[in-house]
Design an enzyme around this catalytic site. Structure first.
Site, mmCIF file in Angstrom:
data_model
loop_
_atom_site.group_PDB
_atom_site.id
_atom_site.type_symbol
_atom_site.label_atom_id
_atom_site.label_comp_id
_atom_site.label_asym_id
_atom_site.label_seq_id
_atom_site.Cartn_x
_atom_site.Cartn_y
_atom_site.Cartn_z
ATOM 1 N N ASP A 119 -1.751 9.604 -1.014
ATOM 2 C CA ASP A 119 -0.305 9.388 -2.218
ATOM 3 C C ASP A 119 0.871 10.200 -2.197
ATOM 4 O O ASP A 119 1.757 10.259 -2.879
ATOM 5 C CB ASP A 119 -1.178 9.069 -3.324
ATOM 6 C CG ASP A 119 -2.915 8.322 -3.360
ATOM 7 O OD1 ASP A 119 -2.205 7.252 -2.918
ATOM 8 O OD2 ASP A 119 -3.489 8.874 -4.063
ATOM 9 N N GLY B 104 -1.127 4.461 -4.664
ATOM 10 C CA GLY B 104 -0.838 5.261 -4.844
ATOM 11 C C GLY B 104 -1.374 6.112 -5.818
ATOM 12 O O GLY B 104 -0.853 7.120 -6.264
ATOM 13 N N ARG C 132 2.504 -15.232 -4.524
ATOM 14 C CA ARG C 132 1.334 -15.195 -4.167
ATOM 15 C C ARG C 132 0.903 -14.155 -4.435
ATOM 16 O O ARG C 132 2.295 -13.098 -4.141
ATOM 17 C CB ARG C 132 1.946 -15.730 -3.212
ATOM 18 C CG ARG C 132 0.826 -17.564 -2.877
ATOM 19 C CD ARG C 132 -0.317 -17.259 -3.243
ATOM 20 N NE ARG C 132 -0.178 -19.148 -3.435
ATOM 21 C CZ ARG C 132 -0.620 -19.439 -1.885
ATOM 22 N NH1 ARG C 132 -1.658 -19.062 -0.627
ATOM 23 N NH2 ARG C 132 -0.738 -21.282 -1.798
ATOM 24 N N ILE D 22 -6.386 -0.949 4.085
ATOM 25 C CA ILE D 22 -5.653 -1.144 5.213
ATOM 26 C C ILE D 22 -4.478 -0.174 5.265
ATOM 27 O O ILE D 22 -4.492 0.524 6.392
ATOM 28 C CB ILE D 22 -4.886 -2.280 5.851
ATOM 29 C CG1 ILE D 22 -5.787 -3.856 5.880
ATOM 30 C CG2 ILE D 22 -4.013 -2.678 6.198
ATOM 31 C CD1 ILE D 22 -5.074 -5.187 5.732
HETATM 32 O O1 F6P Z 1 -6.371 8.775 -2.901
HETATM 33 C C1 F6P Z 1 -6.505 7.882 -2.192
HETATM 34 C C2 F6P Z 1 -6.489 6.323 -2.822
HETATM 35 O O2 F6P Z 1 -6.543 5.995 -1.019
HETATM 36 C C3 F6P Z 1 -5.499 5.749 -3.715
HETATM 37 O O3 F6P Z 1 -4.830 5.715 -3.179
HETATM 38 C C4 F6P Z 1 -6.198 5.268 -3.996
HETATM 39 O O4 F6P Z 1 -6.080 4.651 -5.740
HETATM 40 C C5 F6P Z 1 -7.601 4.775 -4.078
HETATM 41 O O5 F6P Z 1 -8.067 6.241 -3.458
HETATM 42 C C6 F6P Z 1 -8.833 4.428 -4.023
HETATM 43 O O6 F6P Z 1 -10.205 5.151 -3.521
HETATM 44 P P1 F6P Z 1 -11.341 4.192 -3.146
HETATM 45 O O7 F6P Z 1 -11.445 4.122 -2.097
HETATM 46 O O8 F6P Z 1 -12.693 5.214 -3.400
HETATM 47 O O9 F6P Z 1 -11.655 3.490 -4.216
#
Ligand code: F6P
Length: 342
Positions: free
Chosen positions: A127, A170, A265, A272
């Site tokens: 992020d 993010g 879409r 990923i």
């Molecule tokens: O903080 C990294 C992040 O990939 C964020 O961008 C996202 O909102 C979150 O973690 C997703 O986390 P999880 O894999 O625990 O659902």
């Protein structure tokens, strides 16, 4: 010294590169010993550890993920969490911890340091939203993955005269969306830092069709429409009180299709963006942060986070990393706006 290493929070490419640098320099230059705590703060909390020496870090530089595992465990939400960590560190003869993580993991590290645990922090997150460091490793890789996806989506969107909405991660910062959108030539980029007007976005999309080019709309998972509620799949909170984001892309595509009459879409890039091998930039940054972290630990410079400022690797107080979320400044967004709808 015997030093524990852990990786917490969402994984990202480059974690293994940090672990490798810490262990390689720690053993070869300083003669320290290491123990790998498994699955973030769950490791020291439950005494889950594994050997971590030169042999264990061979060949891991290009590998994504983390050989130590990760979790979003918050020891401050668990009864006697801090006491249990202190007991397990003492039982395993561990003098200090190197904690590699983002806002949550380093927030815990900060509090543990205040409670007398010897800790050095290393900032990671795709992020790029941590304070006191210009970049976090993982971000460059995520941006490159998203950029490549956008490049591919341009050609298929044009063949079918469709709008393609690309939802990127993010959390509450729009760095990935901004950089991937700029690098990929997106038609519109939507960030959490500024609420968007769906009518205006539909206008940009229509203009793009008039130029015979299909629009690519990049939307950060935390972006919100004007006067709208955040669009969420799921209202569940994790141990650090974060909601699981996602769903804005689908909502936006439906709105754009209804308003423009052109098929729209959604592509949700999801995890990923966090998987696979780190870019050269992230490998080098992660390695340099790891080298500085073991130097700090060797010198007993506890309560510090290693950080990238300009091209230097420096040490800052751990608390500075999480004092304020580093979001995209308005002027950076205005740079990107020049390209919207054209
Ligand atoms: O903080 C990294 C992040 O990939 C964020 O961008 C996202 O909102 C979150 O973690 C997703 O986390 P999880 O894999 O625990 O659902």
């Amino acid at each position: 010294m015997r030093i524990g290493v852990l990786t917490g929070g969402g994984d990202c490419p480059g974690l293994n590169a940090v672990i490798r640098a810490v262990v390689r320099k720690g053993v070869a230059t300083y003669g320290h010993e290491f123990v790998g705590f498994q699955d973030g703060w769950k490791g020291p909390l439950e005494g889950l550890s594994k050997p971590l020496g030169i042999a264990e870090v061979r060949g891991i530089l290009p590998r994504g993920g983390t050989i130590l595992g990760s979790s979003r465990t918050n020891p401050f939400k668990i009864e006697n969490g801090v006491e249990r960590i202190k007991e397990n560190l003492a039982a395993q003869g561990v003098d200090a911890l190197i904690a590699i993580g983002g806002e949550d993991t380093l927030g815990v590290a900060t509090k543990l340091h205040e409670l007398g645990v010897n800790v050095v922090g290393v900032p990671k997150t795709i992020d790029n939203d941590l304070g006191a460091t210009d970049y976090t490793f993982g971000f460059d890789t995520a941006v490159n993955i998203a950029m490549e996806a956008i490049d591919r989506l341009h050609t298929t969107a044009e063949s079918h005269h469709r709008t393609l909405v690309v939802e990127v991660m993010g959390r509450h910062a729009g760095w990935i969306a901004l950089h991937a959108g700029l690098a990929g030539g997106a038609n519109v980029i939507l960030l959490p830092e500024r609420k968007f007007d769906v009518e205006q976005v539909a206008g940009y999309v229509e203009k793009r069709f008039q130029h015979q080019y299909a629009p690519i709309v990049v939307v950060a998972e935390g972006a919100q429409p004007l006067d709208g509620q955040m669009i969420l799949h799921n209202q569940e909170l994790d141990a650090f009180g974060h909601v699981r984001l996602g769903g804005i892309g689908q909502w936006l595509a439906e709105q754009l299709e209804a308003k423009t009459g052109k098929e729209a879409r959604t592509v949700v890039l999801g995890h990923i963006q966090r998987g696979g091998t780190p870019t050269a930039f992230d490998r080098v940054l992660a390695t340099r942060l790891g080298l500085q972290a073991i130097d700090a630990a060797h010198e007993g410079d506890w309560g510090k986070m290693v950080a990238m400022q300009s091209t230097d690797i420096v040490r800052v107080p751990l608390a500075d990393a999480t004092a304020e979320l580093k979001t995209v400044p308005l002027e950076r967004y205005e740079e990107a706006e020049v390209f919207f709808g054209s």
